[in-house]
Scaffold this active site. Structure first.
Site, short mmCIF file in Angstrom:
data_model
loop_
_atom_site.label_atom_id
_atom_site.label_comp_id
_atom_site.label_asym_id
_atom_site.label_seq_id
_atom_site.Cartn_x
_atom_site.Cartn_y
_atom_site.Cartn_z
N ASP A 31 -52.60 -18.28 75.05
CA ASP A 31 -51.67 -19.38 75.17
C ASP A 31 -50.29 -18.81 74.98
OD1 ASP A 31 -53.95 -20.92 75.20
OD2 ASP A 31 -53.30 -21.98 73.31
N TYR A 32 -50.17 -17.73 74.11
CA TYR A 32 -48.93 -16.97 74.05
C TYR A 32 -48.24 -16.85 75.46
CZ TYR A 32 -45.23 -14.06 72.33
OH TYR A 32 -43.84 -13.53 71.98
N ASP A 35 -47.17 -20.06 77.03
CA ASP A 35 -46.10 -20.49 76.57
C ASP A 35 -44.73 -19.77 76.96
OD1 ASP A 35 -47.16 -22.47 75.20
OD2 ASP A 35 -47.53 -21.38 73.52
N SER A 80 -64.03 -55.27 89.46
CA SER A 80 -64.56 -55.25 87.97
C SER A 80 -66.09 -54.86 88.39
CB SER A 80 -64.39 -56.33 87.24
OG SER A 80 -65.33 -57.16 86.73
N GLU A 110 -73.80 -42.58 86.66
CA GLU A 110 -72.58 -42.02 86.13
C GLU A 110 -72.33 -42.61 84.54
OE1 GLU A 110 -68.95 -42.66 88.69
OE2 GLU A 110 -70.38 -42.32 90.46
N LYS A 112 -70.46 -44.61 81.91
CA LYS A 112 -69.25 -45.61 81.93
C LYS A 112 -68.47 -45.40 80.64
CE LYS A 112 -68.64 -50.60 82.52
NZ LYS A 112 -67.51 -50.83 81.36
N ASP A 114 -65.48 -45.23 78.20
CA ASP A 114 -65.08 -46.38 77.43
C ASP A 114 -63.55 -46.10 77.07
OD1 ASP A 114 -64.99 -48.93 76.63
OD2 ASP A 114 -66.03 -48.63 74.63
N ARG A 133 -55.04 -50.87 85.86
CA ARG A 133 -55.75 -51.90 86.63
C ARG A 133 -54.91 -53.18 86.54
NH1 ARG A 133 -62.10 -53.46 86.00
NH2 ARG A 133 -61.43 -54.97 84.69
N TYR A 221 -63.73 -40.91 88.60
CA TYR A 221 -64.94 -41.48 89.18
C TYR A 221 -65.17 -41.94 90.68
CZ TYR A 221 -63.17 -45.69 87.08
OH TYR A 221 -62.54 -46.85 86.94
N LYS A 308 -74.93 -52.13 80.72
CA LYS A 308 -74.36 -52.20 79.49
C LYS A 308 -75.44 -51.69 78.13
CE LYS A 308 -70.19 -53.59 80.21
NZ LYS A 308 -68.99 -54.44 79.48
N CYS A 402 -55.72 -58.30 39.82
CA CYS A 402 -56.27 -56.73 40.04
C CYS A 402 -57.43 -56.66 39.31
CB CYS A 402 -55.08 -55.92 39.59
SG CYS A 402 -55.55 -54.16 39.90
N CYS A 405 -56.26 -53.52 36.57
CA CYS A 405 -55.33 -53.70 35.47
C CYS A 405 -55.14 -55.20 35.10
CB CYS A 405 -54.09 -53.17 35.69
SG CYS A 405 -53.24 -53.83 37.16
N CYS A 420 -51.43 -55.22 44.21
CA CYS A 420 -51.25 -55.29 42.78
C CYS A 420 -49.80 -54.83 42.45
CB CYS A 420 -52.33 -54.40 41.84
SG CYS A 420 -51.89 -54.04 40.27
N CYS A 426 -50.95 -49.68 36.70
CA CYS A 426 -52.54 -49.85 37.19
C CYS A 426 -53.01 -48.55 37.43
CB CYS A 426 -52.04 -50.57 38.41
SG CYS A 426 -53.74 -50.95 39.46
P1 AMP Z 1 -65.64 -53.92 83.21
O1 AMP Z 1 -64.34 -53.67 82.86
O2 AMP Z 1 -66.64 -54.30 82.31
O3 AMP Z 1 -65.42 -54.77 84.52
O4 AMP Z 1 -66.01 -52.61 84.00
C1 AMP Z 1 -65.55 -52.02 84.99
C2 AMP Z 1 -64.59 -50.95 84.34
O5 AMP Z 1 -65.66 -49.76 84.08
C3 AMP Z 1 -63.82 -50.04 85.52
O6 AMP Z 1 -62.70 -50.72 85.86
C4 AMP Z 1 -63.62 -48.72 85.03
O7 AMP Z 1 -62.44 -48.62 84.33
C5 AMP Z 1 -64.62 -48.64 84.01
N1 AMP Z 1 -65.57 -47.50 84.23
C6 AMP Z 1 -65.71 -46.35 83.40
N2 AMP Z 1 -66.55 -45.42 83.94
C7 AMP Z 1 -67.13 -45.83 85.23
C8 AMP Z 1 -67.44 -45.07 86.43
N3 AMP Z 1 -68.13 -44.20 86.25
N4 AMP Z 1 -67.31 -45.79 87.56
C9 AMP Z 1 -66.71 -47.08 87.50
N5 AMP Z 1 -66.08 -47.76 86.79
C10 AMP Z 1 -66.02 -47.03 85.35
ZN ZN Z 2 -53.54 -53.07 39.29
#
Ligand code: AMP
Ligand code: ZN
Length: 664
Positions: A31-32, A35, A80, A110, A112, A114, A133, A221, A308, A402, A405, A420, A426
């Site tokens: 890293d040094y 940098d 979606s 794949e 999903k 979050d 999106r 993806y 899901k 409280c 106290c 409080c 307290c």
């Molecule tokens: P939803 O928001 O429930 O309609 O799900 C669709 C969203 O899932 C997409 O807009 C992506 O942002 C998300 N997502 C996460 N992983 C994946 C994946 N492997 N392939 C496609 N969409 C994905």
């Molecule tokens: Zn208190």
């Protein structure tokens, strides 16, 4: 070599090192060295603005301020996904597919991820645009923010198409999320609720350098474009990897829905081992030719399906609602539950947040309640099973006094929580404040722990943190579990805290909303407590990043007679209440851009001094090792887990003397 060539060589090298580090997880230089190269590039770029490149590796640190995000129409609509929840749903989907396409169907499975979806556009191998999106047709352009994310390549490798879009999810790995919350709690700020919202909230921050500080990642993806010369989804994923994108290797090509189900079951069981959260699986028809035949409904592709996972949920009995008083006096209602297993851990308690939440749920003692661990790290109560409500159940009335106290609670109009107001009387506030005062990030008093503070207060030996400085060995010896040696350590530790710098002292005072960063800002501006004490609201809010809320709290603190007394006493005992002249002279920025983790026991300086040295010289100190750590400064008795983590992440480990040498 011309200047331009020199710049280009450096940029290329740095892009490659970034790729090695963040995508391959396999650094080729320290890293040094990285940098140093980055700094070299920065210096040349500054001198030669004519060679500015928005995709230079130097742009990752951010700094662009966006007031309004432009709306952009997507070249390819962002659909979606349809959802499924069972084996039957998936079999029905397969039947529909088989009616519309000929031949065998393969699927990619794949995870999903979050987070928040993102569309990246690349032209001639460079990132030119990043768009959220939005409503699927148009989204917001957030390019400046996205560029700060290390796993988003600014420059592609290999044989990429002239122009294409690539889609992915911006996520916040769990560890980074927890770390952010640790820092927020230490600064007396409300923790973030879950990684997903925190990731998506990051996209539209106005200051991109704030985004740069968050450990976000981008997992890709799907590729969209014309004449891409790709014929299957799995080939697309593989190509994306070759061009330098982060595509998790858990993705799998399978030949039947039966295999899809195996994949689903496997990840439903093992998802807690992933470094980030997923909320399901996405299954896609692998052949792009078949995808074309299947096409889209109004909302979603027919060739893809989300499966899901069920939010993990259990029901249990709520035995009692109790109320906790924090060091700032904030009241938090807590649900004490009949212990129950949930998502791999035993849950005994859940936060009820505040009075409104209790009213909304109409939750009562004795109720059977549903507890869920969704995106949240702390489980929450989502509903009451009214069919099981005992006949004699009583409506919950929020406490008005409280629990510690008995002072009457107050609730400011702008706030959800009750407080409080008995600041000096307290016990949990008094004890909590002193515990905060002695804590590592504040006065860092060795030899004194939180439990001993409680003992000292409860036995009447101290009432506030200024009393610490009058404690003698004879005073503390009679305390439980206190021996001569530990008593000496305690008194010496307190004595040593008199050398702690003013900015830590200001943080230690525990003024509401004055966390570490704010304390530093205030010290930089006011230089001494005497100046700060007489500042007006108007004056305070004129300081960079100090808002009205903080200003009012500072004024409040110094308008208390008792606090002024305590400050006088601290002054009398010799605690640092102004910036030292030596310190003013000692500041440099030779460590600018570098992040250090400090661990273990040191010989010639204390841990706090070491941290100060780093910060005084422009470096940053972080409490946990991540891929962004530049160096781990290791002292004696450093924990083995820190060491192995540093080794895994290839963070260079340096000794105290190495560090001090580089400074001189
Ligand atoms: P939803 O928001 O429930 O309609 O799900 C669709 C969203 O899932 C997409 O807009 C992506 O942002 C998300 N997502 C996460 N992983 C994946 C994946 N492997 N392939 C496609 N969409 C994905
Ligand atoms: Zn208190």
């Amino acid at each position: 070599m011309s200047i331009q060539q020199q710049i280009e060589t450096l940029r290329e090298e740095l892009h490659q090192h970034n790729y090695n580090y963040y995508i391959l997880d396999n650094a080729a230089i320290s890293d040094y060295e990285f940098d140093m190269k980055l700094k070299e590039l920065q210096v040349i770029e500054e001198k030669h603005p004519e060679f500015f490149d928005a995709n230079s590796p130097t742009q990752r640190v951010g700094g662009t301020i966006t007031k309004n995000f432009n709306t952009v129409v997507h070249d390819f609509r962002m659909y979606s996904l349809d959802n499924s929840y069972s084996k039957e749903d998936l079999l029905d989907w397969e039947t529909r597919i088989k009616k519309m396409v000929d031949g065998d169907v393969q699927y990619t499975c794949e995870l999903k991820y979050d987070g928040a979806s993102m569309n990246l556009t690349y032209e001639k191998g460079k990132l030119i645009r990043a768009v959220t999106r939005g409503d699927g047709v148009r989204g917001d352009e957030v390019t400046a923010n996205i560029k700060t994310i290390n796993t988003v390549p600014l420059h592609l490798k290999g044989d990429y198409p002239q122009r294409f879009d690539i889609r992915g999810e911006i996520i916040l790995p769990i560890e980074g999320f927890l770390k952010m919350n640790e820092d927020r709690l230490a600064n007396d700020e409300e923790p973030y609720r879950n990684p997903r919202n925190t990731a998506s909230g990051s996209l539209k921050l106005q200051d991109s350098s704030e985004v740069a500080k968050r450990p976000l990642e981008c997992l890709l993806y799907s590729i969209k474009g014309n004449n891409l010369n790709i014929s299957t989804q799995s080939e697309g994923l593989q190509k994306a990897r070759e061009w330098g994108f982060k595509v998790p290797k858990e993705a799998k090509l399978v030949n039947s829905i039966a295999e899809v189900l195996e994949y689903v079951e496997y990840w439903d069981m093992h998802r807690h081992n992933l470094p980030y959260e997923i909320d399901g699986i996405v299954i896609k028809v692998n052949s792009l030719y078949q995808q074309d035949e299947l096409g889209f409904t109004a909302k979603a592709p027919r060739w893809a399906m989300a499966y899901k996972f069920k939010a993990e949920q259990v029901s249990t009995r709520l035995n009692e609602i109790t109320y906790q008083v924090g060091r700032t006096g904030a009241i938090t209602p807590v649900a004490n539950l009949e212990p129950v297993q949930l998502a791999g851990t035993t849950v005994k308690r859940a936060s009820l947040h505040n009075a409104d939440q209790i009213e909304k749920l109409d939750v009562r003692e004795g109720d059977e309640v549903y507890v869920e661990k969704g995106g949240e790290i702390i489980p929450k109560i989502i509903a009451v099973d009214l069919s099981k409500r005992p006949k004699n159940s009583k409506l919950t009335t929020y406490i008005s006094n409280c629990p510690e106290c008995a002072a009457e609670l107050v609730r400011l109009e702008s706030e959800a929580k009750h407080y409080c107001p008995n600041y000096h009387g307290c016990p949990p506030q008094v004890i909590g404040r002193i515990q905060h005062y002695i804590s590592r990030k504040a006065m860092d008093i060795d030899g004194l722990g939180g439990e001993t503070v409680a003992l000292l207060v409860n036995s009447g030996l101290i009432k506030d943190y200024s009393d610490l400085y009058e404690l003698t060995i004879e005073d503390v010896l009679p305390l439980e579990r206190m021996a001569q040696k530990s008593a000496e350590n305690l008194v010496n530790g307190i004595e040593a805290s008199k050398t702690i710098a003013f900015e830590s002292v200001l943080f230690a005072l525990g003024i509401r909303y004055v966390g570490e960063t704010v304390a530093k800002k205030l010290v930089k501006h006011y230089k001494s407590i005497d100046n700060l004490m007489v500042a007006s609201i108007l004056d305070l809010v004129s300081v960079d990043e100090i808002g009205e809320r903080i200003a009012e709290s500072v004024i409040d603190f110094f308008s208390s007679e008792e606090n002024l007394n305590i400050i006088e006493r601290l002054k009398y005992f010799g605690v640092q209440l102004k910036i030292s002249a030596k310190k003013l002279a000692n500041q440099t920025d030779i460590l600018k851009g570098q992040t250090f983790v400090v661990s273990g026991i040191f010989e010639s300086v204390s841990r706090t001094e070491l941290k100060k040295l780093i910060e005084d010289n422009g470096g940053k100190v972080s409490s946990s090792i991540s891929s962004k750590t530049s160096f781990l400064v290791a002292g004696d008795k450093m924990g083995p887990s820190k060491r192995s983590k540093a080794e895994n992440l290839k963070v260079p480990i340096i000794s105290e003397s190495d560090f001090l040498k580089t400074l001189n």
